[in-house]
Scaffold this motif. Structure first.
Motif, PDB file in Angstrom:
ATOM      1  N   ASP A   1       0.846  -1.197   0.000  1.00  7.47           N
ATOM      2  CA  ASP A   1       0.000   0.000   0.000  1.00  7.47           C
ATOM      3  C   ASP A   1       0.876   1.240   0.000  1.00  7.47           C
ATOM      4  O   ASP A   1       1.636   1.476   0.936  1.00  7.47           O
TER       5      ASP A   1
ATOM      6  N   GLY B   1      -9.301  -6.436   4.358  1.00 10.10           N
ATOM      7  CA  GLY B   1      -9.900  -6.493   5.681  1.00 10.10           C
ATOM      8  C   GLY B   1     -10.904  -5.358   5.747  1.00 10.10           C
ATOM      9  O   GLY B   1     -10.629  -4.241   5.313  1.00 10.10           O
TER      10      GLY B   1
ATOM     11  N   GLU C   1     -11.739 -10.239   7.919  1.00 12.36           N
ATOM     12  CA  GLU C   1     -10.739 -10.380   6.871  1.00 12.36           C
ATOM     13  C   GLU C   1     -11.387 -10.913   5.589  1.00 12.36           C
ATOM     14  O   GLU C   1     -12.029 -11.963   5.602  1.00 12.36           O
ATOM     15  N   LYS C   2     -11.238 -10.181   4.519  1.00 12.21           N
ATOM     16  CA  LYS C   2     -11.689 -10.566   3.188  1.00 12.21           C
ATOM     17  C   LYS C   2     -13.074 -11.228   3.176  1.00 12.21           C
ATOM     18  O   LYS C   2     -13.222 -12.393   2.823  1.00 12.21           O
TER      19      LYS C   2
ATOM     20  N   ILE D   1      -9.325  -1.841   5.287  1.00 12.03           N
ATOM     21  CA  ILE D   1      -8.101  -1.559   6.049  1.00 12.03           C
ATOM     22  C   ILE D   1      -6.943  -1.464   5.062  1.00 12.03           C
ATOM     23  O   ILE D   1      -6.664  -2.393   4.310  1.00 12.03           O
TER      24      ILE D   1
HETATM   25  C1  G1P Z   1      -3.554  -7.556   4.268  1.00 12.20           C
HETATM   26  C2  G1P Z   1      -4.536  -7.600   5.422  1.00 12.20           C
HETATM   27  C3  G1P Z   1      -5.855  -6.950   5.008  1.00 12.20           C
HETATM   28  C4  G1P Z   1      -5.607  -5.544   4.528  1.00 12.20           C
HETATM   29  C5  G1P Z   1      -4.547  -5.530   3.399  1.00 12.20           C
HETATM   30  C6  G1P Z   1      -4.126  -4.122   3.065  1.00 12.20           C
HETATM   31  O1  G1P Z   1      -4.032  -8.396   3.231  1.00 12.20           O
HETATM   32  O2  G1P Z   1      -4.723  -8.942   5.820  1.00 12.20           O
HETATM   33  O3  G1P Z   1      -6.732  -6.925   6.116  1.00 12.20           O
HETATM   34  O4  G1P Z   1      -6.810  -4.976   4.063  1.00 12.20           O
HETATM   35  O5  G1P Z   1      -3.370  -6.239   3.797  1.00 12.20           O
HETATM   36  O6  G1P Z   1      -3.230  -4.142   1.977  1.00 12.20           O
HETATM   37  P1  G1P Z   1      -3.120  -8.886   1.998  1.00 12.20           P
HETATM   38  O7  G1P Z   1      -3.300  -7.871   0.926  1.00 12.20           O
HETATM   39  O8  G1P Z   1      -1.713  -8.945   2.499  1.00 12.20           O
HETATM   40  O9  G1P Z   1      -3.669 -10.215   1.620  1.00 12.20           O
END
Ligand code: G1P
Length: 293
Positions: A134, A172, A191-192, A204
């Motif tokens: 991000d 999330g 989560e997702k 998130i």
């Molecule tokens: C992770 C977190 C998720 C969040 C996201 C942000 O997911 O588990 O809650 O919204 O990062 O980038 P990932 O993208 O690593 O699967």
């Protein structure tokens, strides 16, 4: 109570499966946005927000990150001998800006498990987590915005942003009650979730302000989505005891964890650069009009 946070954790152990094949031998965090690796933007955000030490939670195949945040003596001598001091200064700047520590996550057991590896580094201080997927472009860095809130009220904070409903299952998602402009008290996090399960479209983004009490919780939670130890699940658990705020940050978010977002981010970053803006715009216009670039 000290209301300053000076430590940050950047988990970089993930496989980068969504960006294969390039990530087979190249850490996804090292993929460039124009001319800097994605992770550098995140490190620069942390430094600009007052972070003094950073822990990378790495894994096998991530050595390029360590080399990047180190001196490259031969190259630097060469640049010096050729009088390229400006470039030399530029590549040194980020290396000298912050103390960097490394720990390995030995098995890919999820983001929560990666964060648990930071326990020794963090000690008993509150800390920030930044995810290198991000990238936020903002006048005041996203993390700095959150740290200001923390200085006023030291609690747990998550950065959030609204996403299109069809994208909720990639993030999330929080359920929150808006208590001040752009500030939500979190009531639940998932989560997702599927579109039907999602309590909102507030996602998130990878910026968190966390307290060390989280570690004991991560240790005891069961694997969640994808069979992994999820940070979101640990936060959901902590919600029983502690207040979590979600903050809708000011700034433009770019995801770099999947191909489409990564490509878009590169175009956007190129257009934001003074030396590339005009030629890129011209090139893209011609390309879209079907003419030769
Ligand atoms: C992770 C977190 C998720 C969040 C996201 C942000 O997911 O588990 O809650 O919204 O990062 O980038 P990932 O993208 O690593 O699967």
């Amino acid at each position: 109570m000290d209301n300053r946070i000076t430590k940050a954790v950047i988990p970089v152990a993930g496989f980068g499966t969504r960006l294969l094949p390039v990530t087979k031998t190249q850490p996804k965090e090292m993929l460039p946005l124009v001319d800097k690796p994605a992770v550098q933007y995140v490190v620069e955000e942390a430094v600009a927000s007052g972070i003094e030490s950073i822990l990378f939670v790495t894994g096998r195949g991530k050595r390029a990150i360590e080399d990047y945040f180190d001196y490259a003596v031969e190259l630097e001598n060469e640049l010096h001998n050729k009088g390229r001091e400006k470039l030399l200064e530029e590549i040194r700047r980020v290396v000298d800006a912050v103390d960097i520590y490394y720990v390995r996550q030995k098995l890919p057991r999820g983001l929560g498990d990666a964060v648990l590896r930071a326990r020794g580094f963090v000690g008993d201080e509150a800390f920030a987590i930044l995810l290198a997927d991000d990238i936020v472009v903002a006048e005041k860095p996203c993390l700095a915005q959150m740290l200001e809130l923390y200085a006023e009220e030291p609690a747990l904070y998550l950065a959030v942003m609204p996403v299109p409903h069809e994208e909720v299952s990639q993030w999330g998602i929080i359920k929150g009650r808006e208590i001040a402009p752009s500030l939500y008290e979190v009531e639940d996090l998932i989560e997702k979730p599927s579109l039907a399960e999602a309590p909102s479209n507030l996602a998130i983004v990878g910026r968190y302000l966390i307290k060390p009490s989280l570690f004991a919780i991560i240790e005891n939670i069961a694997p969640g989505k994808g069979g992994e130890i999820q940070l979101t699940d640990a936060l959901r658990e902590i919600l029983r005891k502690e207040r979590i705020y979600a903050y809708r940050f000011v700034g433009q978010h770019f995801g770099v964890g999947d191909k489409e977002s990564y490509l878009k981010a590169n175009v956007a970053f190129a257009l934001q650069r003074e030396e590339f803006a005009a030629p890129m715009r011209d090139f893209l216009r011609k390309l879209l009009e079907g003419k030769e670039g």
